[in-house]
Design an enzyme around this catalytic site. Sequence first.
Site, PDB file in Angstrom:
ATOM      1  N   ASP A   1      13.049  -4.714   8.928  1.00 27.05           N
ATOM      2  CA  ASP A   1      11.941  -4.219   8.369  1.00 27.05           C
ATOM      3  C   ASP A   1      11.369  -3.101   9.394  1.00 27.05           C
ATOM      4  O   ASP A   1      11.219  -3.391  10.564  1.00 27.05           O
ATOM      5  CB  ASP A   1      10.478  -5.190   8.368  1.00 27.05           C
ATOM      6  CG  ASP A   1       9.599  -4.637   7.472  1.00 27.05           C
ATOM      7  OD1 ASP A   1       9.241  -3.539   7.427  1.00 27.05           O
ATOM      8  OD2 ASP A   1       8.748  -5.659   6.932  1.00 27.05           O
TER       9      ASP A   1
ATOM     10  N   SER B   1       0.984  -1.057   0.010  1.00 28.57           N
ATOM     11  CA  SER B   1      -0.104   0.042  -0.057  1.00 28.57           C
ATOM     12  C   SER B   1       0.797   1.344   0.147  1.00 28.57           C
ATOM     13  O   SER B   1       0.545   2.287   0.402  1.00 28.57           O
ATOM     14  CB  SER B   1      -0.846   0.073   1.113  1.00 28.57           C
ATOM     15  OG  SER B   1      -0.328   0.059   2.307  1.00 28.57           O
TER      16      SER B   1
ATOM     17  N   HIS C   1      11.926  -3.897   4.432  1.00 29.16           N
ATOM     18  CA  HIS C   1      10.437  -4.358   3.894  1.00 29.16           C
ATOM     19  C   HIS C   1      10.141  -4.793   2.542  1.00 29.16           C
ATOM     20  O   HIS C   1       9.239  -5.537   2.163  1.00 29.16           O
ATOM     21  CB  HIS C   1       9.566  -3.084   4.197  1.00 29.16           C
ATOM     22  CG  HIS C   1       7.853  -3.422   4.021  1.00 29.16           C
ATOM     23  ND1 HIS C   1       7.570  -4.276   4.881  1.00 29.16           N
ATOM     24  CD2 HIS C   1       7.274  -2.985   3.340  1.00 29.16           C
ATOM     25  CE1 HIS C   1       6.220  -4.406   4.678  1.00 29.16           C
ATOM     26  NE2 HIS C   1       5.832  -3.364   3.647  1.00 29.16           N
TER      27      HIS C   1
ATOM     28  N   SER D   1       2.535  -7.225   2.736  1.00 28.50           N
ATOM     29  CA  SER D   1       2.180  -6.448   3.373  1.00 28.50           C
ATOM     30  C   SER D   1       0.720  -6.190   3.579  1.00 28.50           C
ATOM     31  O   SER D   1       0.013  -7.057   4.099  1.00 28.50           O
ATOM     32  CB  SER D   1       3.013  -4.947   2.988  1.00 28.50           C
ATOM     33  OG  SER D   1       2.968  -3.904   4.017  1.00 28.50           O
ATOM     34  N   PHE D   2       0.286  -4.818   3.150  1.00 33.02           N
ATOM     35  CA  PHE D   2      -1.270  -4.643   2.960  1.00 33.02           C
ATOM     36  C   PHE D   2      -1.997  -6.019   1.945  1.00 33.02           C
ATOM     37  O   PHE D   2      -2.913  -6.338   2.384  1.00 33.02           O
ATOM     38  CB  PHE D   2      -1.395  -3.425   2.377  1.00 33.02           C
ATOM     39  CG  PHE D   2      -2.504  -3.169   1.452  1.00 33.02           C
ATOM     40  CD1 PHE D   2      -3.844  -2.496   1.993  1.00 33.02           C
ATOM     41  CD2 PHE D   2      -2.665  -3.664   0.205  1.00 33.02           C
ATOM     42  CE1 PHE D   2      -4.851  -2.402   1.108  1.00 33.02           C
ATOM     43  CE2 PHE D   2      -3.349  -3.155  -0.764  1.00 33.02           C
ATOM     44  CZ  PHE D   2      -4.549  -2.731  -0.359  1.00 33.02           C
TER      45      PHE D   2
END
Length: 278
Positions: free
Chosen positions: A227, A37, A255, A106-107
Amino acid sequence: MTETDRPEIGSTVDASGVQTNYLEAGTGAPVVLIHGSGPGVTAYANWRLVMPALAGRFRVLAPDMAGFGFSERPEKADYGLDLWTEQVVGFLDALSIDRAHVVGNSFGGAIALRLAAQHGDRVGKLVLMGSMGVDFPITEGLERVWGYEPSFENMRGVLDVFAHDRALVPDELAEVRYRASMQPGFQESFAAMFPAPRQRWVEAMRTPDEQIRALPHKTLIVHGREDKVIPVDNSLELMRLVDNGDLHVFAHCGHWVQIERSADFNRLVGDFLADDAA
């Protein structure tokens, strides 16, 4: 330059009412890649180093989620897990795919978890990379990402929290991503998704622990040890919750595992998805 010259623009399908831009490569078992995102993100930006590597073994599909990239930004959209999860279901339906392996970043990991919990028969194996989906105190890095206001300097700061090695995010990349974030509609939809206070959006992206515990899917959990956006403790918690979950943590990595450790990530994920015994 025409749109057809742009690698981030592929084909379009109606996915649960959302006109969805997606990229496709390769043949074989379908694998759906769900991006993160970050501001100005597209499926191409997120997965450009992954798709060619996996396409030799799988049919790889990477959609832009609603409100991101070159997919539709529905007027007055209620952005959230319900919308994005149903978009993925509609995407599979539109392409006549009964079941696919799903890789979420992630998202995108939160979407993948919700998809597996609510539509488990549509998911083969699951890969969660630097994933949301469980409770955690929002990090300074995620605050910076979700609170992005368009400027070169702010994009420079966002990229600095994504990668452990600053050499991977030169000023040229910051300029490209800043310009991407300024394309018509991009910042408007992005700003509407995660307004302050932002801890509530972390909580809105979670799947209840009991639903995660009930997942039967073979799952690979991947995280960068350094991260700064999503804490590695998230993946440790997912490892504890997911009965069939294995965890791989990459050292000297932030990340962007799929970029910072692309060759290792592609080999690990490719072997996991291809192994019938995995």
